[in-house]
Design an enzyme around this catalytic site. Structure first.
Site, PDB file in Angstrom:
ATOM      1  N   ILE A  99       0.991  -1.048   0.364  1.00  0.00           N
ATOM      2  CA  ILE A  99      -0.002  -0.265   0.304  1.00  0.00           C
ATOM      3  C   ILE A  99       0.965   0.623  -0.115  1.00  0.00           C
ATOM      4  CG2 ILE A  99      -2.259  -0.992   1.235  1.00  0.00           C
ATOM      5  CD1 ILE A  99      -1.051  -0.234   3.826  1.00  0.00           C
ATOM      6  N   GLY A 100       2.149   0.688  -0.292  1.00  0.00           N
ATOM      7  CA  GLY A 100       2.691   2.477  -0.132  1.00  0.00           C
ATOM      8  C   GLY A 100       4.606   2.040  -0.106  1.00  0.00           C
ATOM      9  N   LYS A 101       5.612   2.873  -0.964  1.00  0.00           N
ATOM     10  CA  LYS A 101       6.421   2.734  -1.323  1.00  0.00           C
ATOM     11  C   LYS A 101       7.032   4.247  -1.394  1.00  0.00           C
ATOM     12  CE  LYS A 101       9.321   1.927  -5.505  1.00  0.00           C
ATOM     13  NZ  LYS A 101      10.214   2.428  -5.772  1.00  0.00           N
ATOM     14  N   GLY A 102       8.761   3.801  -0.371  1.00  0.00           N
ATOM     15  CA  GLY A 102       9.097   4.583   0.216  1.00  0.00           C
ATOM     16  C   GLY A 102      10.725   4.941  -0.953  1.00  0.00           C
ATOM     17  N   ALA A 103      11.307   5.581  -0.524  1.00  0.00           N
ATOM     18  CA  ALA A 103      13.209   5.216  -1.113  1.00  0.00           C
ATOM     19  C   ALA A 103      13.766   4.223  -0.909  1.00  0.00           C
ATOM     20  CB  ALA A 103      13.742   6.745  -1.357  1.00  0.00           C
ATOM     21  N   PHE A 104      13.649   3.454   0.372  1.00  0.00           N
ATOM     22  CA  PHE A 104      14.870   2.650   1.115  1.00  0.00           C
ATOM     23  C   PHE A 104      13.702   1.987   1.776  1.00  0.00           C
ATOM     24  CE2 PHE A 104      17.128   6.470   0.750  1.00  0.00           C
ATOM     25  CZ  PHE A 104      17.988   6.455  -0.341  1.00  0.00           C
ATOM     26  N   GLY A 105      12.152   1.520   1.648  1.00  0.00           N
ATOM     27  CA  GLY A 105      11.567   0.816   2.180  1.00  0.00           C
ATOM     28  C   GLY A 105       9.789   0.661   1.432  1.00  0.00           C
ATOM     29  N   VAL A 107       5.229  -0.174   2.464  1.00  0.00           N
ATOM     30  CA  VAL A 107       4.820  -0.442   3.588  1.00  0.00           C
ATOM     31  C   VAL A 107       3.746  -1.002   3.007  1.00  0.00           C
ATOM     32  CG1 VAL A 107       2.476   1.087   4.865  1.00  0.00           C
ATOM     33  CG2 VAL A 107       5.031   1.764   4.734  1.00  0.00           C
ATOM     34  N   ASP A 216       8.515  16.691   8.587  1.00  0.00           N
ATOM     35  CA  ASP A 216       8.961  16.527   7.230  1.00  0.00           C
ATOM     36  C   ASP A 216       7.265  16.605   7.742  1.00  0.00           C
ATOM     37  OD1 ASP A 216       8.886  15.607   5.302  1.00  0.00           O
ATOM     38  OD2 ASP A 216       8.983  13.733   5.450  1.00  0.00           O
TER      39      ASP A 216
END
Length: 469
Positions: A99-105, A107, A216
């Protein structure tokens, strides 16, 4: 035997090989951590007992009833001790959907296999966190979530790790985030904006009360629960918490063709209509959210300038989000991060309000007083300054979480994810990668594991609820 026959040994660590000294330091850290955890848990357990005894002393009831509660508390403590000795792993959870994506991880929506309970699982790649010197940020996020008892902060239930990842098991908030809402609705009315900004004020104030600065605050990090109310998340992702080396890279003077490109971008941006600006911003927004740099659109100028900053930097971010809610794009958005940074630094010249969008005097005044010098910024003296602003007239601050939200998610099941951009995440593997890359040498891996010593956590209040284990 003459005393001169004795062999005298003088310890001199400087003569030991580096490998031995490293092992000594590693062992020392593990031993210190073991006893620190044991003492901390004993203190917490004793404090819970004292709190219960004090509460029972003020309540009416028979001694038999009070003794039953004390015995039940002892049984819960024993249950928790047993559970603390068990090791959680990725195998204890099954992925329902990314359900989610960051630069280094990433969700993921996951289900705990033994209980069937649904959670959001955030995973962070340990080697990247270590390489990019994100240890303090990762620890700050974990510590804040552990300490928090705020209804405005996403709840953390477990934290654990393996050789590759750090894992945070948190409550799943099915309403998506404020960024998705803004992409779907373009803009909010002032009444709707007032509601979300009021809840954000209380959420940010709670983070400050715990002694933290978020740094942030942005729509991506404002989540919507099943009742339509907000909670803050992401207190340490790599796309936030700008470090000095990142700030320095923004400050490098642009030369040659780069300046011309930036000037052309600004020229094009200035000739766009409000509708075109909104469409351009929406098109690029997701890409920036997934990038390693992230979006600086909501960061206060003093953070970039490395002049020192306080909690009031979060109130600047609130002003930028309010601008986007009412206008349709952030106040300093550009085609690239360098231009956005330049605009934020020169906010006195670049902060403008479009003439074709009507704003009330109160809304305009609040944004002007949030996006200003730190010394004169509203909220510098505490959240009460913002709460007393005329824009928030009529807000019931004490009961806002009990009032009906302007948007309530329409959910078909407890695993409904249609408020998340899951279609954009189809390329993400169904399960996290569990094999160590060949490029990672054993020494780096050992250093990484040692750096995250003490990350594991299990929430006592949650684990001892009926059926929670």
């Amino acid at each position: 035997m003459d005393k001169n026959d004795y062999l005298h040994f003088e310890r001199n660590p400087s003569l030991f090989p580096k490998s031995t000294l490293d092992k000594v330091q590693k062992t020392k850290k593990y031993i210190e951590h073991y006893y620190k955890v044991a003492v901390d848990h004993a203190v917490e357990r004793n404090q819970r007992r004292i709190n219960l005894e004090q509460r029972l002393a003020t309540e009416r009831g028979s001694e038999e009833r009070k003794n039953r509660q004390l015995r039940a508390s002892g049984e819960k403590e024993s249950q928790f001790l047993r559970f603390r000795r068990t090791r959680l792993s990725l195998e204890d959870f099954s992925t329902i959907k990314v359900i989610g994506k960051g630069a280094f991880g990433e969700v993921r929506l996951v289900q705990k296999l033994d209980t069937g309970k649904i959670y959001a699982m955030k995973s962070l790649l340990k080697t990247e966190m270590f390489k990019r010197d994100q240890l303090a940020h990762v620890k700050a996020e974990r510590d804040l979530l552990v300490e928090s008892d705020s209804p405005w902060v996403v709840s953390l239930y477990y934290a654990f790790q393996d050789s590759l990842y750090l894992y945070l098991i948190m409550e799943f908030l099915p309403g998506g985030d404020l960024m998705t809402m803004l992409i779907n609705y373009d803009t909010f009315s002032e009444d709707v904006t007032r509601f979300y900004m009021a809840e954000c004020v209380l959420a940010i104030a709670d983070v400050h009360r715990m002694g933290y600065i978020h740094r942030d605050i942005k729509p991506d990090n404002i989540l919507i629960d099943r009742d339509g109310h907000i909670k803050l998340s992401d207190f340490g992702l790599s796309t936030g918490f700008y470090k000095q080396d990142q700030s320095a890279s923004y400050m490098k003077p642009r030369t040659g063709n780069t300046v011309k490109r930036g000037q052309m971008v600004d020229a094009i941006w200035l000739t766009m209509s409000s509708k075109d600006k909104m469409a351009t911003w929406k098109k690029n927004r997701r890409v920036m959210a997934y990038s390693t740099v992230g979006t600086p659109d909501y960061i206060a100028p003093e953070i970039f300038l490395q002049q020192g900053y306080g909690q009031d930097c979060d109130w600047w971010s609130l002003g930028a989000i309010m601008f986007e809610c009412l206008i349709g794009w952030p106040p300093f958005c550009s085609e690239n991060s360098h231009e956005t940074y330049r605009k934020i630094i020169n906010w006195r010249e670049t902060l403008t309000f479009p003439n074709d969008i009507h704003l009330s005097i109160e809304a305009r005044d609040l944004m002007d007083r949030l996006m200003t010098d730190s010394e004169h910024r509203l909220g510098r003296g505490g959240a009460i300054e913002i709460m007393q602003h005329p824009f928030f007239t009529g807000i019931d601050w004490d009961h806002i979480r009990e009032t009906a939200a302007p948007f309530i998610p329409n959910l078909k099941s407890i695993t409904d994810t249609h408020y998340f951009p899951v279609d954009e995440l189809e390329q993400v593997p169904e399960q996290p990668v569990t094999q160590q890359p060949a490029s990672v040498d054993p020494q780096t891996l050992e250093q990484t594991n040692l750096a995250f010593l003490g990350y594991t956590y299990k929430k006592f209040n949650y684990l001892t609820m009926k059926g929670a284990l």
